[in-house]
Design an enzyme around this catalytic site. Structure first.
Site, short mmCIF file in Angstrom:
data_model
loop_
_atom_site.label_atom_id
_atom_site.label_comp_id
_atom_site.label_asym_id
_atom_site.label_seq_id
_atom_site.Cartn_x
_atom_site.Cartn_y
_atom_site.Cartn_z
N LYS A 139 2.36 -29.56 1.22
CA LYS A 139 3.58 -28.93 0.70
C LYS A 139 3.26 -27.57 0.09
O LYS A 139 2.42 -27.47 -0.82
CB LYS A 139 4.24 -29.82 -0.35
CG LYS A 139 4.87 -31.06 0.22
CD LYS A 139 5.44 -31.97 -0.85
CE LYS A 139 6.75 -31.49 -1.40
NZ LYS A 139 7.36 -32.50 -2.31
N ILE A 140 3.94 -26.56 0.58
CA ILE A 140 3.80 -25.19 0.09
C ILE A 140 5.17 -24.69 -0.33
O ILE A 140 6.13 -24.79 0.44
CB ILE A 140 3.20 -24.27 1.17
CG1 ILE A 140 1.78 -24.70 1.51
CG2 ILE A 140 3.22 -22.81 0.73
CD1 ILE A 140 1.13 -23.90 2.62
#
Length: 368
Positions: A139-140
């Site tokens: 997750k970014i």
């Protein structure tokens, strides 16, 4: 009771649980949800891990060993969370093997890095390597700095869950970053079919912010628009996704084996008790999307949720009209989106600090 969840899944919506703990993993609960409740993915965040670590005893032995090995708090967090995600990936591996895009488990890069492209890339690489499972998603956050990081890690073959998306403008930038990463991965000779991505478009927080502003305006026209912004915003976003999906640029990548970056409806737990508790599920039913739900929302849908067909495709124009009405009522949409992103990043960071404090307390407890 779970027949309603199966009906939702049969409509093309992938049900991902927005929760994970060692208790769920080791007790068999997660496997049961996969087997019996149509759950085909998991998302996590630092707050979820903080709650799991604070409330359970299943982490004690590992924490005790890591303290004995003189590990610092960041190293302990890394070891605890990557182990949980690795084990969840193993539980969901049969789903990943039998479906095109599901069976995925997400883990976030360190939130303090949200505005640092290079550090985000390094964090993503470290998590990808440590979990060492093809069905993990890193997750970014969809900050400006995150755009270049998304492209860079996708170009290396790392699968990504882009999180904290609120505005259409930023969503378009996210889709472009993903496609650019795929193009670079192709040029690097990588197998595009092994790269996966979702774009997490946040829902309930939009209504919370817009409703607050509509109530401050207080006119009848403004008050009549409460509870409509989030769904309209998501439907406009889906229209943008469909536009990209029909583009020549995507067609070339698809022919090379690339997988679409599916829209993921995030923050789907209803925050206003006046609204139906399944609102952000039933009103966003459309095939080839993901809805990641807290267990409370999933249980509510299993009990009384309704699937009334596709509620998104072809509704972009009507949805844009609602957003225009909200703007005409006096809500500054640009400012709303900026406020939501800033608040999202702040919550993202606060969530991490909550996890740090929780793990520090456990380290002191187990080290004493």
């Amino acid at each position: 009771m779970t027949d309603r969840l199966k009906t939702l899944a049969d409509a093309g919506v992938s049900i991902w649980l927005d929760d994970l703990s060692r208790e769920r993993i080791e007790s068999g609960n997660l496997a049961s949800l996969v087997e019996e409740s149509s759950v085909v993915g998991v998302t996590t965040n630092p707050t979820i891990f903080a709650g799991a670590i604070a409330e359970g005893e299943r982490y004690d032995e590992q924490v005790r060993q890591l303290v004995a090995d003189d590990k610092g708090v960041d190293e302990v967090i890394f070891e605890l969370t990557t182990e949980d995600v690795r084990n969840a990936c193993d539980i969901l591996a049969p789903v990943a093997a039998s479906t095109k895009d599901d069976g995925r488990v997400s883990i976030e890069v360190e939130p303090d890095l949200a505005h640092d492209t290079e550090a985000t890339i390094a964090s993503a690489q470290a998590l990808w390597s440590a979990v060492d499972r093809e069905n993990v998603l890193i997750k970014i956050p969809a900050t400006q700095a995150g755009m270049a990081a998304i492209t860079a890690v996708v170009a290396q073959g790392i699968s990504v869950n882009v999180t904290l998306i609120f505005s259409l403008e930023r969503y378009r930038a996210v889709m472009d970053a993903y496609l650019t990463g795929l193009e670079q991965a192709r040029d690097n000779g990588l197998d595009l079919s092994r790269i996966r991505s979702v774009a997490s478009f946040f829902i309930s927080r939009v209504d919370s912010e817009v409703d607050k502003r509509l109530e401050a305006i207080g006119t009848d026209d403004a008050l009549a628009l409460r509870g409509k912004a989030a769904i309209a915003n998501a439907r406009v976003a889906y229209a943008a996704f469909a536009e990209i999906a029909g583009s020549d640029r995507w067609g070339i990548l698809a022919d090379a084996g690339a997988n679409a970056q599916r829209p993921l409806w995030a923050s789907t737990g209803v925050k206003n008790s006046e609204y139906p508790d399944t609102l952000y599920v039933s009103e966003l039913v459309v095939a080839d999307t993901v809805n990641t739900m807290p267990e409370k929302t999933m249980q509510a849908f299993a009990d009384h949720g309704e699937v009334e067909g596709d509620k998104v495709t072809g509704r972009g124009g009507a949805a844009q009209s609602i957003l225009d009405q909200i703007a005409a009522a006096g809500v500054d949409w640009t400012d709303v989106m900026l406020a939501l992103e800033n608040e999202g990043v702040d919550k993202f960071i606060a969530s991490w600090h909550e996890l740090v404090d929780t793990v520090k307390a456990q380290m002191e407890k187990q080290g004493s």
